[in-house]
Scaffold this motif. Structure first.
Motif, PDB file in Angstrom:
ATOM      1  N   ARG A 277       0.860  -1.178   0.000  1.00  0.00           N
ATOM      2  CA  ARG A 277       0.000   0.000   0.000  1.00  0.00           C
ATOM      3  C   ARG A 277       0.898   1.230   0.000  1.00  0.00           C
ATOM      4  O   ARG A 277       1.573   1.532   1.000  1.00  0.00           O
ATOM      5  N   VAL A 278       0.941   1.945  -1.148  1.00  0.00           N
ATOM      6  CA  VAL A 278       1.820   3.106  -1.309  1.00  0.00           C
ATOM      7  C   VAL A 278       0.962   4.341  -1.572  1.00  0.00           C
ATOM      8  O   VAL A 278       0.134   4.355  -2.484  1.00  0.00           O
ATOM      9  N   THR A 303      -1.899   4.948  -4.652  1.00  0.00           N
ATOM     10  CA  THR A 303      -2.820   6.083  -4.730  1.00  0.00           C
ATOM     11  C   THR A 303      -2.001   7.368  -4.723  1.00  0.00           C
ATOM     12  O   THR A 303      -1.167   7.576  -3.843  1.00  0.00           O
ATOM     13  N   ILE A 304      -2.267   8.231  -5.714  1.00  0.00           N
ATOM     14  CA  ILE A 304      -1.543   9.499  -5.825  1.00  0.00           C
ATOM     15  C   ILE A 304      -2.537  10.646  -5.638  1.00  0.00           C
ATOM     16  O   ILE A 304      -3.572  10.704  -6.303  1.00  0.00           O
ATOM     17  N   ALA A 320      -0.745   3.083   5.413  1.00  0.00           N
ATOM     18  CA  ALA A 320       0.114   2.846   4.246  1.00  0.00           C
ATOM     19  C   ALA A 320       1.351   2.076   4.673  1.00  0.00           C
ATOM     20  O   ALA A 320       1.771   2.128   5.831  1.00  0.00           O
ATOM     21  N   ASP A 321       1.929   1.339   3.713  1.00  0.00           N
ATOM     22  CA  ASP A 321       3.222   0.692   3.941  1.00  0.00           C
ATOM     23  C   ASP A 321       4.366   1.676   3.694  1.00  0.00           C
ATOM     24  O   ASP A 321       5.444   1.544   4.295  1.00  0.00           O
ATOM     25  N   GLN A 351       3.569   2.525  14.659  1.00  0.00           N
ATOM     26  CA  GLN A 351       4.873   2.307  14.030  1.00  0.00           C
ATOM     27  C   GLN A 351       5.059   3.363  12.939  1.00  0.00           C
ATOM     28  O   GLN A 351       4.178   3.566  12.103  1.00  0.00           O
ATOM     29  N   PRO A 352       6.188   4.051  12.908  1.00  0.00           N
ATOM     30  CA  PRO A 352       6.403   5.103  11.901  1.00  0.00           C
ATOM     31  C   PRO A 352       6.345   4.543  10.477  1.00  0.00           C
ATOM     32  O   PRO A 352       6.972   3.525  10.177  1.00  0.00           O
ATOM     33  N   VAL A 353       5.592   5.202   9.632  1.00  0.00           N
ATOM     34  CA  VAL A 353       5.523   4.811   8.231  1.00  0.00           C
ATOM     35  C   VAL A 353       6.728   5.413   7.498  1.00  0.00           C
ATOM     36  O   VAL A 353       7.083   6.565   7.723  1.00  0.00           O
ATOM     37  N   PRO A 354       7.402   4.648   6.639  1.00  0.00           N
ATOM     38  CA  PRO A 354       8.523   5.219   5.878  1.00  0.00           C
ATOM     39  C   PRO A 354       8.021   6.309   4.928  1.00  0.00           C
ATOM     40  O   PRO A 354       7.027   6.112   4.221  1.00  0.00           O
TER      41      PRO A 354
END
Length: 410
Positions: A277-278, A303-304, A320-321, A351-354
């Motif tokens: 999921r980006v 998704t943009i 999101a990943d 958890q912090p998302v990159p």
């Protein structure tokens, strides 16, 4: 006396203010030019993967070469402002000197031979015994040598260009690299030698009209060599060609455990491992299209959206990943959106998302600012697969277990 001193102080302050204003203007212009260039070069890279006919590939190669030439000019202008401010940025990486040399030969040989010139390349010293690894900035070294090769090609109408490299140990941990570029071109009159490393200056008044160029390349190249512990020397006479000599004293390095091809394969394996999921924020429609084409080979849940506020709301609702974040956007910029995400993560113990900053702002202090505000990494525009894929893969590996080749990049 006191009045004269005051006038001198005022003049100095005005000069410093003017220089700062110029540097700020150049940084803005660099960003504004890099943004459409991202569309040109990004779509060219996407088109290259679409199975073109030979004549179509030749047209695409011309577009790509022209785009890269424009990018070089933009970088030269920005680099000059860094040189003047004493802020030229270099990074030090274990680098394969043989690979740098051979890639430059491969890049320039077709162009040199297409002009009817002979092109001679020579390896000597340690270079012929195996790969030589040293700690240097490979991008900046390519910039220096590429500038010298481009000049040799530009100013040589007939005859030859030669390119050689020699490596020798100065001690167990130190390597001396010597690069030589020789041409049989127009040469430089002795009276013009002193002008060669002055900004916006070319040796002859007619040079710019006949050959083009900004006159900045050698200024920047000289400073890069000084920063890397070396310098540039030259010998030349009008009508007798020129020879440029680049000498660098560098720390020896060990080769990395993973080759570039292995890293590329690993990156693709990570991106293909699952339907990640980006989320991406990008206000420019052309750059949105570039991003979709760059990532289309993977089955991503992508998704943009057009600004940081919309991305923040979507992330809160769906998570999101990984996030790809433009910086300069309307409504809410990327840095503000990142800060808001990190604040929520802290409050809710998530958890912090990159978050990868994808921006035409690529100066060191800008990138450091993004990191200080919670971003995880930075990929500069024009965006290339070779930069984007490894950055995504490393961050996904940092936050997920049981991925392909886990730990292969360490």
């Amino acid at each position: 006396m006191r009045a004269a001193f005051k006038r001198e102080q005022t003049a100095r302050k005005e000069a410093e203010a003017a220089n700062q204003a110029k540097s700020a203007f150049l940084a803005v212009m660099s960003h504004e030019i890099r943004t459409p260039l991202n569309g040109v070069l990004g779509m060219a890279e996407a088109l290259a993967d679409s199975g073109l006919r030979e004549d179509q590939q030749e047209i695409l190669d011309t577009i790509t070469d022209s785009g890269n030439l424009l990018l070089t000019i933009v970088d030269d202008i920005l680099d000059l402002s860094k040189v003047e401010a004493g802020k030229l940025e270099l990074e030090t990486l274990p680098s394969n000197v043989n690979e740098i040399f051979m890639s430059l030969c491969q890049q320039y040989r077709p162009r040199i031979e297409a002009k009817g010139l002979s092109f001679t390349t020579v390896l000597s010293g340690l270079m012929v015994k195996g790969e030589v690894w040293a700690k240097l900035d490979p991008t900046r070294l390519r910039q220096v040598l590429g500038n010298l090769l481009s000049n040799a090609l530009k100013f040589t109408a007939e005859g030859a260009v030669s390119f050689s490299v020699s490596a020798a140990h100065l001690g167990e941990e130190t390597i001396l690299l010597d690069f030589n570029i020789r041409d049989t071109g127009t040469g430089i009159h002795e009276k013009q030698h002193g002008k060669l490393f002055n900004p916006f200056t070319q040796a002859q008044a007619s040079v710019n009209r006949r050959h083009g160029g900004t006159g900045l390349g050698l200024v920047v190249a000289q400073q890069i060599c000084k920063e890397m512990g070396g310098g540039i020397e030259f010998t030349s006479a009008e009508g007798e060609g020129s020879e440029f000599h680049v000498s660098l004293v560098l720390e020896a390095a060990e080769p990395p455990k993973q080759t570039a091809q292995e890293e590329n394969d690993w990156s693709r394996a990570v991106l293909a491992d699952r339907r990640w999921r980006v989320l991406a924020a990008e206000d420019n429609l052309t750059n949105q299209l570039v991003l979709r084409h760059l990532l289309k080979e993977f089955d991503l849940d992508l998704t943009i959206v057009s600004d940081g506020a919309e991305l923040f709301d979507l992330w809160q609702a769906e998570g999101a990943d990984l996030i790809l974040m433009d910086v300069n956007m309307p409504v809410m910029d990327g840095v503000t959106a990142t800060c808001k995400i990190r604040e929520v993560e802290s409050q809710e113990e998530r958890q912090p998302v990159p978050i990868i900053a994808i921006s035409a702002n690529a100066m060191l202090h800008q990138v450091q600012g993004y990191m200080a505000n919670g971003m995880s990494d930075h990929v500069a525009k024009p965006t290339r697969k070779a930069d984007l894929f490894p950055a995504i893969a490393r961050l996904l590996c940092d936050t997920h277990d049981r991925l392909p080749c886990k730990g292969a990049t360490t």
